[in-house]
Design an enzyme around this catalytic site. Structure first.
Site, PDB file in Angstrom:
ATOM      1  N   GLY A  53      -4.656  -2.445  -0.942  1.00 49.25           N
ATOM      2  CA  GLY A  53      -5.127  -2.533   0.444  1.00 49.25           C
ATOM      3  C   GLY A  53      -5.496  -3.908   0.958  1.00 49.25           C
ATOM      4  O   GLY A  53      -6.106  -4.009   2.018  1.00 49.25           O
ATOM      5  N   ASP A  75       0.861   4.565   1.228  1.00 52.89           N
ATOM      6  CA  ASP A  75       1.243   4.236  -0.146  1.00 52.89           C
ATOM      7  C   ASP A  75       1.393   5.517  -0.962  1.00 52.89           C
ATOM      8  O   ASP A  75       0.820   6.546  -0.627  1.00 52.89           O
ATOM      9  CB  ASP A  75       0.201   3.324  -0.815  1.00 52.89           C
ATOM     10  CG  ASP A  75       0.786   2.554  -1.997  1.00 52.89           C
ATOM     11  OD1 ASP A  75       1.078   1.363  -1.846  1.00 52.89           O
ATOM     12  OD2 ASP A  75       0.999   3.161  -3.083  1.00 52.89           O
ATOM     13  N   ASP A  91       5.407   8.934  -0.034  1.00 52.20           N
ATOM     14  CA  ASP A  91       6.538   8.100  -0.425  1.00 52.20           C
ATOM     15  C   ASP A  91       7.292   7.714   0.857  1.00 52.20           C
ATOM     16  O   ASP A  91       7.758   8.596   1.578  1.00 52.20           O
ATOM     17  CB  ASP A  91       7.420   8.945  -1.358  1.00 52.20           C
ATOM     18  CG  ASP A  91       8.636   8.193  -1.854  1.00 52.20           C
ATOM     19  OD1 ASP A  91       8.996   7.157  -1.251  1.00 52.20           O
ATOM     20  OD2 ASP A  91       9.240   8.658  -2.841  1.00 52.20           O
ATOM     21  N   LYS A 156       8.864  -7.445   1.982  1.00 54.42           N
ATOM     22  CA  LYS A 156       9.185  -8.111   0.727  1.00 54.42           C
ATOM     23  C   LYS A 156      10.662  -7.907   0.427  1.00 54.42           C
ATOM     24  O   LYS A 156      11.208  -6.829   0.649  1.00 54.42           O
ATOM     25  CB  LYS A 156       8.338  -7.508  -0.402  1.00 54.42           C
ATOM     26  CG  LYS A 156       8.368  -8.370  -1.673  1.00 54.42           C
ATOM     27  CD  LYS A 156       7.989  -7.604  -2.907  1.00 54.42           C
ATOM     28  CE  LYS A 156       6.592  -7.109  -3.035  1.00 54.42           C
ATOM     29  NZ  LYS A 156       5.624  -8.061  -3.528  1.00 54.42           N
TER      30      LYS A 156
END
Ligand code: SAM
Length: 303
Positions: A53, A75, A91, A156
């Site tokens: 977090g 998450d 998910d 990412k």
């Protein structure tokens, strides 16, 4: 990362604890913001793959001024509560989770979607890169449903062999795409962040959760000419800031001695929880295998 672990020499790990961030990753988002002003004018944001977090902490503190912003954090793992952050455990590659996220933004779209998702790495680079790309595409699919025009998406990315295909995909939806590497992200890691600004889907595009965005029939080797997108690579974070690949001495520059700082938020349901409970009760014993026993015990055991 225990008290005696070498990781306390990682300066960002130490700084995170000292500054009350739940993870060192907080610095990656802060350094990305330094370069790209990601939080400017942002009041509604989604943090995908958010546990434990630290990015949600940054978002809730930085957006909307004085915590009046709205953050939805998602998450697979449970996350300790954070003020002003709505949490969803699920998910992001699953339709049900995506629908749950989307319904929070119906009629009131988000300005920013971030995703720091990482699969459990196997060490098999192709597999890891593929899994990472799937997470990114799931995040992008959600972003196409919740982002307002002109909105921003940061995710990412592993700079692997087929990363160009992902850049091409991102360029379909955003007017400006680049790849950024914050100082707090180790050079030794193939991790970087795709920073996509100016959400501008193709005319007539209808977001569809049931269709994966990546066309799997695409031949990765055919990306040349106008389809081969070379995105700028930007390093960010002040060059005078700490180098994440270096180990720094524990004693601080002002001569004071290193003092242990406990984690800001210990894991709430770590995988080793059962072992800790058993250990406290003195019931943690290894199962004996014949090959671990002295010969005399093996004889006894086999009798
Ligand atoms: N940004 C986070 C922070 O600052 O605290 C750290 C994120 S951590 C590097 C990666 C997270 O991705 C893990 O918590 C993991 O549970 C999550 N994750 C991996 N696959 C996921 C998935 N399919 N759906 C949701 N979360 C996922």
């Amino acid at each position: 990362m225990g008290r005696t672990s070498k990781d306390k020499r990682d300066v960002y790990y130490r700084l995170a604890k000292e500054n009350g961030w739940r993870a060192r990753s907080a610095f990656k988002l802060l350094q990305l913001d330094e370069e790209f002003h990601l939080f400017q004018g942002v009041t509604r944001a989604v943090d995908l793959c958010a546990a434990p977090g630290s990015w949600s902490q940054v978002l809730s503190q930085k957006i909307g001024g004085q915590g009046s912003g709205h953050v939805v954090a998602v998450d697979l793992q449970a996350m300790a509560p954070l003020p002003g952050v709505l949490q969803i455990q699920g998910d992001i590659t699953q339709l049900s989770t995506a629908k749950e996220i989307i319904q929070h933004f119906e009629g009131c779209p988000a300005d920013l979607v971030v995703c720091d998702g990482a699969p459990d790495v196997t060490g098999l680079h192709d597999v890891d890169e593929y899994m990472q790309a799937q997470l990114l595409l799931a995040a992008l699919n959600i972003a196409t449903h919740v982002l307002k025009p002109g909105g921003c998406f940061v995710a990412k990315i592993f700079r692997g062999r087929d990363v160009t295909l992902i850049y091409s995909q991102l360029r379909v939806f955003f007017s400006n795409v680049l790849c950024a590497k914050p100082r707090s992200s180790r050079n030794s890691s193939i991790e970087a962040f795709a920073v996509c600004q100016g959400y501008d889907p193709p005319e007539g595009f209808l977001p569809d959760l049931t269709k994966p965005l990546l066309d799997h029939s695409y031949d990765f080797n055919q990306l040349d000419g106008p389809t081969r997108i070379i995105v700028p690579f930007v390093t960010c974070g002040d060059l005078s800031s700490y180098d994440s690949d270096r180990s720094y001495p524990l004693d601080l520059e002002d001569g004071s001695e290193y003092k242990y700082t406990p984690p800001t938020q210990p894991p709430i349901s770590p995988p080793y929880q059962e072992a800790c409970t058993l250990k406290k009760k003195g019931r943690l014993a290894k199962e004996l295998r014949p090959q671990d026993c002295p010969i005399s015990t093996v004889d006894t055991l086999s009798q």
